[in-house]
Design an enzyme around this catalytic site. Structure first.
Site, PDB file in Angstrom:
ATOM      1  N   ARG A  83     126.844  12.997 -29.935  1.00  0.00           N
ATOM      2  CA  ARG A  83     125.865  13.753 -30.874  1.00  0.00           C
ATOM      3  C   ARG A  83     124.658  12.503 -31.350  1.00  0.00           C
ATOM      4  O   ARG A  83     123.851  13.047 -31.817  1.00  0.00           O
ATOM      5  CB  ARG A  83     127.024  13.684 -31.849  1.00  0.00           C
ATOM      6  CG  ARG A  83     126.121  14.042 -33.207  1.00  0.00           C
ATOM      7  CD  ARG A  83     126.245  15.111 -34.964  1.00  0.00           C
ATOM      8  NE  ARG A  83     128.000  14.125 -34.904  1.00  0.00           N
ATOM      9  CZ  ARG A  83     128.180  12.947 -35.761  1.00  0.00           C
ATOM     10  NH1 ARG A  83     127.312  11.816 -36.030  1.00  0.00           N
ATOM     11  NH2 ARG A  83     129.878  12.391 -34.924  1.00  0.00           N
TER      12      ARG A  83
ATOM     13  N   TYR B  82     107.689  32.255 -41.205  1.00  0.00           N
ATOM     14  CA  TYR B  82     108.810  33.415 -40.288  1.00  0.00           C
ATOM     15  C   TYR B  82     110.085  33.602 -41.355  1.00  0.00           C
ATOM     16  O   TYR B  82     110.084  32.643 -42.345  1.00  0.00           O
ATOM     17  CB  TYR B  82     109.521  32.139 -39.266  1.00  0.00           C
ATOM     18  CG  TYR B  82     110.917  32.711 -38.911  1.00  0.00           C
ATOM     19  CD1 TYR B  82     111.019  34.216 -38.789  1.00  0.00           C
ATOM     20  CD2 TYR B  82     111.799  32.185 -39.087  1.00  0.00           C
ATOM     21  CE1 TYR B  82     112.198  34.972 -38.130  1.00  0.00           C
ATOM     22  CE2 TYR B  82     113.096  32.511 -38.812  1.00  0.00           C
ATOM     23  CZ  TYR B  82     113.523  33.773 -38.000  1.00  0.00           C
ATOM     24  OH  TYR B  82     114.368  34.191 -37.730  1.00  0.00           O
TER      25      TYR B  82
ATOM     26  N   ASP C  58     104.565  23.601 -38.766  1.00  0.00           N
ATOM     27  CA  ASP C  58     105.317  24.864 -37.975  1.00  0.00           C
ATOM     28  C   ASP C  58     104.637  25.456 -36.336  1.00  0.00           C
ATOM     29  O   ASP C  58     103.373  26.252 -36.585  1.00  0.00           O
ATOM     30  CB  ASP C  58     105.915  25.795 -38.247  1.00  0.00           C
ATOM     31  CG  ASP C  58     106.967  26.320 -37.682  1.00  0.00           C
ATOM     32  OD1 ASP C  58     106.846  26.973 -36.341  1.00  0.00           O
ATOM     33  OD2 ASP C  58     107.964  27.129 -37.828  1.00  0.00           O
TER      34      ASP C  58
ATOM     35  N   LYS D 136     111.069  29.532 -28.247  1.00  0.00           N
ATOM     36  CA  LYS D 136     110.094  30.436 -27.979  1.00  0.00           C
ATOM     37  C   LYS D 136     108.766  30.081 -26.923  1.00  0.00           C
ATOM     38  O   LYS D 136     109.802  29.868 -25.418  1.00  0.00           O
ATOM     39  CB  LYS D 136     109.189  30.793 -29.499  1.00  0.00           C
ATOM     40  CG  LYS D 136     109.961  30.538 -30.670  1.00  0.00           C
ATOM     41  CD  LYS D 136     110.985  32.030 -30.607  1.00  0.00           C
ATOM     42  CE  LYS D 136     111.814  32.785 -31.623  1.00  0.00           C
ATOM     43  NZ  LYS D 136     112.408  32.666 -31.848  1.00  0.00           N
TER      44      LYS D 136
HETATM   45  O1  P1T Z   1     115.169  31.418 -34.187  1.00  0.00           O
HETATM   46  P1  P1T Z   1     114.973  30.056 -34.566  1.00  0.00           P
HETATM   47  O2  P1T Z   1     115.649  28.936 -33.187  1.00  0.00           O
HETATM   48  O3  P1T Z   1     115.957  29.539 -35.350  1.00  0.00           O
HETATM   49  O4  P1T Z   1     113.618  30.034 -35.089  1.00  0.00           O
HETATM   50  C1  P1T Z   1     113.129  29.984 -36.361  1.00  0.00           C
HETATM   51  C2  P1T Z   1     111.838  30.093 -36.161  1.00  0.00           C
HETATM   52  C3  P1T Z   1     111.028  29.181 -36.579  1.00  0.00           C
HETATM   53  N1  P1T Z   1     109.753  29.074 -37.089  1.00  0.00           N
HETATM   54  C4  P1T Z   1     108.862  30.199 -36.271  1.00  0.00           C
HETATM   55  C5  P1T Z   1     106.763  30.403 -36.295  1.00  0.00           C
HETATM   56  C6  P1T Z   1     109.489  31.406 -35.172  1.00  0.00           C
HETATM   57  O5  P1T Z   1     108.907  32.525 -36.028  1.00  0.00           O
HETATM   58  C7  P1T Z   1     111.029  31.354 -35.688  1.00  0.00           C
HETATM   59  C8  P1T Z   1     112.152  32.264 -35.414  1.00  0.00           C
HETATM   60  N2  P1T Z   1     111.013  33.850 -35.232  1.00  0.00           N
HETATM   61  C9  P1T Z   1     111.736  34.230 -34.731  1.00  0.00           C
HETATM   62  C10 P1T Z   1     113.082  35.221 -33.827  1.00  0.00           C
HETATM   63  C11 P1T Z   1     111.062  36.155 -34.705  1.00  0.00           C
HETATM   64  O6  P1T Z   1     111.394  37.110 -33.926  1.00  0.00           O
HETATM   65  O7  P1T Z   1     109.661  35.914 -34.978  1.00  0.00           O
END
Ligand code: P1T
Length: 401
Positions: free
Chosen positions: A51, A112, A186, A211
């Protein structure tokens, strides 16, 4: 390689990476061991427990640190100022732990839905955070909010998910500095290929590695990166204390994704530009939002702070408002074939979705209405297929609406 002067495409391959000293392997092994043998209590090779220390995770963390230009290369911070988590939201949740009970968190009004849910529906209750949401594409609103609320952290997504609003990151970083607040971006929609917020003065950059960094829709992960040594120290402590770390298999997939990030971002951006122009001239379309279009309200700011190494580049995300109603949107979404109807974005394959029903359902209906996340809003994540095939698919689905 720790050469900050190397071209960003070179850093995608070599940034923060070294060949294995034992075998010469050019990709790091996946270190699955959860623990490491010690010679005597407290006498070890710098690795105690996975960890806290994992070489596969460090390799990915160092790659991101290099791409985001953290400038941290000291040996004792093996991550070089990059920190990897089990998801984007785990990265966000850990970052918010830098705040204390009662602190004000100034956040972008459009972002988001899961980030909004974490801030307002979880941390407001459990941590006593006071989130205040403003439209940061309007800098006067940011100035007024700083005066009124004295936030300890400012959280800006740019471009935003899903309405693609763009904020002036350098100005926001400056006002945060003047008020002693931590400024976080972000950067998920841009990736470090298109936008490097730390270079613009931001203190922390966050990504959903699910992403563009991962890039193949086969891994869930998140990262934070900073060039401020004290913040790096706090994030390292919080990452280990909270424990929502990225596992070694996922770190390997993300590192593999980063190798082609430059090529993919070029393709996503160039194809999205073509598709946005085609949509703008289509008579079934009410309005198209894409930062690369001259019609985008913050096109000038976007052009200043986002680009490809080869020239203009605005990413692979497009937002479209259809003429008609929710049934028109439903027919369109059911008819496209190459675009898979699915949440998420940033993969090699094209995706399409309906934020009001899907990704942003956790945002209250009134807020969605105020932000313009309407029933006819459709979001595209443009993949790396041939853009002519993608356009033909969209045209056919629009004709069927
Ligand atoms: O899904 P995750 O890896 O936990 O990420 C969250 C997140 C944070 N910031 C942005 C700009 C994001 O688009 C996302 C996740 N977004 C999607 C799942 C979506 O379809 O928009």
């Amino acid at each position: 390689m720790n050469d900050d002067t190397a071209h960003i495409f070179t850093r995608c391959i070599h940034g923060g990476q070294e060949n294995c000293e034992v075998t010469g392997a050019v990709m790091p092994p996946i270190y699955t061991s959860s623990t490491y043998a010690q010679e005597s209590p407290g006498v070890h090779k710098g690795y105690e427990y996975s960890r806290s220390h994992n070489l596969t995770r460090y390799s990915f963390e160092r790659a991101v640190a290099s791409l985001e230009n953290t400038g941290i290369t000291e040996v004792q911070d093996a991550s070089h100022g990059g920190f990897a988590f089990s998801s984007g939201l785990a990265a966000t949740a850990t970052c918010l732990e830098m705040l204390s009970t009662g602190d004000c968190l100034l956040a972008m009004d459009d972002m988001y839905g899961g980030t909004y849910r974490l801030m307002s529906l979880v941390r407001e209750r459990s941590q006593g955070l006071k989130p205040v949401y403003v439209d940061m594409s309007d800098f006067s609103a940011v100035e007024a909010a700083f005066k009124e609320h004295q936030p300890k952290m400012v959280w800006v997504e740019s471009p935003t998910n899903p309405t693609l609003k763009v904020s002036d990151l350098a100005r926001i970083a400056k006002i945060a500095d003047d008020h002693g607040a931590i400024a976080v971006t972000d950067n998920t929609f841009c990736s470090p290929i298109l936008q490097r917020p730390l270079d613009l003065g931001m203190h922390v950059v966050m990504h959903s590695a699910t992403k563009y960094l991962g890039g193949h829709s086969d891994v869930v992960g998140g990262v934070l990166a900073t060039r401020v040594p004290e913040i790096a120290e706090r994030l390292r402590f919080l990452q280990n204390s909270i424990g929502s770390v990225m596992g070694p298999f996922d770190a390997y997939l993300c590192l593999r994704g980063v190798k082609t990030l430059g090529l993919r971002m070029e393709r996503h951006s160039n194809s999205a530009m073509k598709i946005a122009r085609m949509l703008e001239s289509h008579d079934k379309v009410e309005r198209v939002v894409y930062p690369g279009l001259e019609s985008h309200p913050q096109h000038e700011v976007a052009s200043r702070q986002m680009s490809l190494p080869s020239g203009p580049g605005y990413g692979g995300m497009i937002t479209m408002f259809l003429k008609g109603d929710i049934e028109t949107a439903r027919r369109f979404l059911e008819t496209v074939e190459l675009f898979a109807l699915a949440e998420s974005l940033g993969g090699v394959e094209s995706l399409i979705e309906h934020p009001a029903i899907m990704t942003h359902a956790s945002v209250p209906e009134e807020s969605r209405a105020a932000l313009g996340i309407s029933d006819t809003l459709v979001r595209f994540s443009v993949g790396i297929e041939d853009p002519d095939d993608l356009m033909a698919d969209i045209r056919r689905a629009l004709d069927a609406c």
